[in-house]
Enzyme design. Sequence first.
Site, PDB file in Angstrom:
ATOM      1  N   ASP A  19      26.525  36.882 -20.022  1.00 35.18           N
ATOM      2  CA  ASP A  19      26.472  38.373 -20.195  1.00 35.18           C
ATOM      3  C   ASP A  19      27.433  38.675 -21.482  1.00 35.18           C
ATOM      4  OD1 ASP A  19      27.022  40.844 -20.707  1.00 35.18           O
ATOM      5  OD2 ASP A  19      27.641  41.437 -18.443  1.00 35.18           O
TER       6      ASP A  19
ATOM      7  N   TRP B  29      33.006  42.710 -15.133  1.00 31.18           N
ATOM      8  CA  TRP B  29      31.602  42.634 -14.831  1.00 31.18           C
ATOM      9  C   TRP B  29      30.789  41.462 -14.162  1.00 31.18           C
ATOM     10  CZ3 TRP B  29      29.205  46.796 -16.177  1.00 31.18           C
ATOM     11  CH2 TRP B  29      29.418  47.843 -16.628  1.00 31.18           C
TER      12      TRP B  29
ATOM     13  N   LYS C  55      26.858  47.886 -27.260  1.00 35.18           N
ATOM     14  CA  LYS C  55      28.525  47.810 -27.766  1.00 35.18           C
ATOM     15  C   LYS C  55      28.368  47.319 -29.122  1.00 35.18           C
ATOM     16  CE  LYS C  55      30.001  48.305 -23.373  1.00 35.18           C
ATOM     17  NZ  LYS C  55      29.434  47.297 -22.438  1.00 35.18           N
TER      18      LYS C  55
HETATM   19  C1  LIG Z   1      28.404  47.614 -20.315  1.00 34.67           C
HETATM   20  C2  LIG Z   1      28.549  46.094 -20.389  1.00 34.67           C
HETATM   21  C3  LIG Z   1      27.609  46.078 -19.246  1.00 34.67           C
HETATM   22  C4  LIG Z   1      26.786  47.186 -18.647  1.00 34.67           C
HETATM   23  O1  LIG Z   1      25.943  47.989 -19.256  1.00 34.67           O
HETATM   24  P1  LIG Z   1      24.859  49.022 -19.249  1.00 34.67           P
HETATM   25  O2  LIG Z   1      24.267  48.675 -20.562  1.00 34.67           O
HETATM   26  O3  LIG Z   1      26.107  49.905 -18.957  1.00 34.67           O
HETATM   27  O4  LIG Z   1      24.007  48.516 -17.404  1.00 34.67           O
HETATM   28  C5  LIG Z   1      27.516  44.692 -18.911  1.00 34.67           C
HETATM   29  N1  LIG Z   1      28.801  43.704 -19.130  1.00 34.67           N
HETATM   30  C6  LIG Z   1      30.213  43.348 -19.727  1.00 34.67           C
HETATM   31  C7  LIG Z   1      29.738  42.398 -20.340  1.00 34.67           C
HETATM   32  C8  LIG Z   1      29.300  44.871 -21.031  1.00 34.67           C
HETATM   33  O5  LIG Z   1      30.584  44.895 -21.219  1.00 34.67           O
END
Ligand SMILES: *Cc1c(COP(=O)(O)O)cnc(C)c1O
Length: 362
Positions: free
Chosen positions: A176, A105, A200
């Site tokens: 993030d 990511w 998540k």
């Molecule tokens: C799932 C995830 C994303 C991307 O999420 P989307 O909503 O699919 O764009 C970005 N960063 C991390 C750490 C993730 O687990």
Amino acid sequence: MTQVFNFSAGPAVLPKEVLQQAASEMLDWHGSGMSVMEMSHRGPEFISIYEQAEADLRELLAVPANYKILFMQGGGLGQNSLVPLNLAGRTSQPATIDFVHTGSWSGKSVKEAARYAKVNVAASSEANGFTSVPPQDTWTLSQDAAYLHVCTNETIDGVEFNFVPTVQGATPVVADMSSHILSRTIDVSKYGVIFAGAQKNIGPAGLTLLIVREDLLDHALPICPGGFNWRAVADADSMLNTPPTYAIYIAGLVFAHLKRLGGVAAMEQRNIEKARLLYAALDADDFYRNRVAPDSRSRMNVPFYLRDESLNDKFLAGAKARGLLQLKGHKSVGGMRASIYNAMPIEGVQALVDYLNEFAGR
Ligand SMILES: *Cc1c(COP(=O)(O)O)cnc(C)c1O
């Protein structure tokens, strides 16, 4: 109803109590005669839902008063563009953005930011296959970066920060936290911006949460799209345009549920215990293998490999027969992955551990 344990990395399991409440309120929210999906986002019913969700999240994470909470769309991936577009104007141009590259990511974030600024990879664990977080004293940060970006839990690689990055001077830290927000206590004041896709640990896909320090709302590049300008979104209380109302409602039910369970500190204790149980089973002998350095192992996403990978399909079929679902690893790294977010009960982890032991013939 079929009883399963869902280990998906996202969209992921939600608390059963929340889904039951949503089901009971689906056709008629609180005597309004309407589903939340059918309500105007500017009407008093939805405004009350929104305000309660925001207040509960602020309480759960002890968000200081000088931070705005934004409910946006576009996912974590969208913020890979929107963070530089909103923050790269903080310094003289062309701006430099510092990154710590710890896995898939953060790698995507580097690539996207390079379209808008110079990027400096201050540290990377690529050489060891993304199996640890590089220690802070090895980072080579820029003098005058617009910000430092970290992904504090790498969902695919199963690597989690166990420390808060510290930066000299005024450089804000952007984190993030998509896959571990609300799973452990954090000191929000140590970050300039926190963002997270909801699917998540928060609620349905389609909602992206941001926590932004107020002085960081005003550094957008001129090319930043108006609908995604943080200042504009903040000034409109996330209702610059129609927000993802139903997703905000479900997120609000999750926040209220977490408060009833004792808040984030209580969730952290549960998550420590769940992770301990699972890693102990994986480490018991060399039948399974998790490659991540012990002090960087994620409490949320646990990738693992069978020693004999020709047994992968048999392992997954046996798991499915026991109601242990979505254990297949991400296609980019293979193997298996068990995501054990807040809503995964310890009984689910225990059921997986029992199966791991049985399959290994222990
Ligand atoms: C799932 C995830 C994303 C991307 O999420 P989307 O909503 O699919 O764009 C970005 N960063 C991390 C750490 C993730 O687990």
